[in-house]
Write a protein that holds these residues in place. Structure first.
Motif, PDB file in Angstrom:
ATOM      1  N   ASP A  74      -1.260   1.117   0.421  1.00  0.00           N
ATOM      2  CA  ASP A  74      -2.120   0.736  -0.699  1.00  0.00           C
ATOM      3  C   ASP A  74      -1.394   0.773  -2.049  1.00  0.00           C
ATOM      4  O   ASP A  74      -1.997   0.505  -3.089  1.00  0.00           O
ATOM      5  N   SER A  75      -0.106   1.103  -2.044  1.00  0.00           N
ATOM      6  CA  SER A  75       0.639   1.167  -3.296  1.00  0.00           C
ATOM      7  C   SER A  75       0.995  -0.234  -3.776  1.00  0.00           C
ATOM      8  O   SER A  75       1.509  -1.065  -3.019  1.00  0.00           O
ATOM      9  N   ARG A  76       0.756  -0.478  -5.061  1.00  0.00           N
ATOM     10  CA  ARG A  76       1.068  -1.767  -5.661  1.00  0.00           C
ATOM     11  C   ARG A  76       2.003  -1.621  -6.868  1.00  0.00           C
ATOM     12  O   ARG A  76       2.264  -2.586  -7.580  1.00  0.00           O
ATOM     13  N   GLN A  77       2.505  -0.408  -7.066  1.00  0.00           N
ATOM     14  CA  GLN A  77       3.497  -0.156  -8.113  1.00  0.00           C
ATOM     15  C   GLN A  77       4.557   0.792  -7.551  1.00  0.00           C
ATOM     16  O   GLN A  77       4.229   1.890  -7.101  1.00  0.00           O
ATOM     17  N   VAL A  78       5.808   0.355  -7.575  1.00  0.00           N
ATOM     18  CA  VAL A  78       6.926   1.181  -7.107  1.00  0.00           C
ATOM     19  C   VAL A  78       7.989   1.226  -8.194  1.00  0.00           C
ATOM     20  O   VAL A  78       8.478   0.183  -8.647  1.00  0.00           O
ATOM     21  N   LEU A  79       8.329   2.439  -8.632  1.00  0.00           N
ATOM     22  CA  LEU A  79       9.474   2.630  -9.517  1.00  0.00           C
ATOM     23  C   LEU A  79      10.651   3.001  -8.624  1.00  0.00           C
ATOM     24  O   LEU A  79      10.713   4.108  -8.088  1.00  0.00           O
TER      25      LEU A  79
END
Length: 249
Positions: A74-79
């Motif tokens: 469900d992650s839509r932002q990855v640094l």
């Protein structure tokens, strides 16, 4: 003050990469081209090209299956923090945002990690940043909330001691807790270490001072401000970090 109105009191028991009674310093092409191959008069020329490997837009670039599979569905932002080498303190941080099934590069910044590099088995005081994928859920710092989307705790307890080198005084003006050996939902300076003290803790994204840290990842002030304003808990942001070799494994 934290957004829920609770006041923070007392001295922070926080170490960036270590547990102690007080704050401790986080650092004290594609190839291509090829020319046209020309034949004799009347013969048709052919283009000789060297093609780069295809990039899969559904994956974070330069990350192997082991860590790719740890990114929550469900992650839509990855640094993504790409360390230059196993024993290097230099890295590059790249923010990727997911649109549909495609990861798109949003921003990138020069960054620093642990002064001795990276490790897949982080321990207290080893001066290496832990390789892995970790959620990002809580923020804070000395400065007032710049418009963070995640819960933000402003407190003077984040202030780096002024007996540290002056270059470190603003390290913790803004911080985002990396959820390594900590209790999510608490301010970044909460000292609880669920895995025990030997596994270290207090690992943050924080302001850069121009060199390696004790285990944290440091970024320029504009980067921290951007991340605080754009990392959205509803998008389930994570940091994926390590040296390039371990990331590809």
């Amino acid at each position: 003050m934290r957004k829920n109105g609770a006041m923070r009191t007392g001295l922070a028991a926080m170490v960036c990469g270590a547990v102690a009674v007080t704050l401790s310093a986080c650092g004290g092409p594609e190839g291509g081209g090829g020319g046209e191959v020309k034949g004799h008069a009347g013969a048709r020329g052919e283009a000789a090209r060297t093609s780069a490997p295809a990039v899969d837009p559904t994956r974070i670039p330069e990350v192997g299956d082991r860590l790719q599979g740890k990114i929550p569905s469900d992650s839509r932002q990855v640094l993504a923090v790409y360390g230059e080498g196993k024993d290097s303190a230099d890295s590059t941080a790249v923010l990727y945002t997911k649109s549909g099934t495609t990861w798109e590069k949003t921003r990138s910044w020069a960054a620093h990690n642990g002064k001795k590099g990276w490790t897949t088995d982080h321990h207290e005081g080893d001066k290496r940043s832990p390789v892995g994928v970790y959620t990002l859920s809580d923020a804070g710092g000395v400065l007032a909330d710049p418009g963070a989307r995640m819960p933000y705790t402003q407190s003077e307890t984040f202030q780096a001691p002024h007996y540290w080198a002056k270059s470190h005084w603003h390290d913790f003006d803004y911080v985002i807790a990396i959820d390594y050996n900590r209790l999510k939902g608490n301010p970044p300076d909460d000292p609880t270490r669920p895995w025990g003290d030997d596994k270290g803790g207090g690992i943050w994204l924080h302001m850069d001072h121009g060199s390696g840290t004790s285990a944290c990842v440091s970024l320029p002030k504009p980067a921290m401000e951007y991340l605080l304003r754009n990392l959205d808990p509803e998008q389930h942001p994570v940091v994926l970090m390590g040296d390039k070799a371990d990331l590809k494994a």
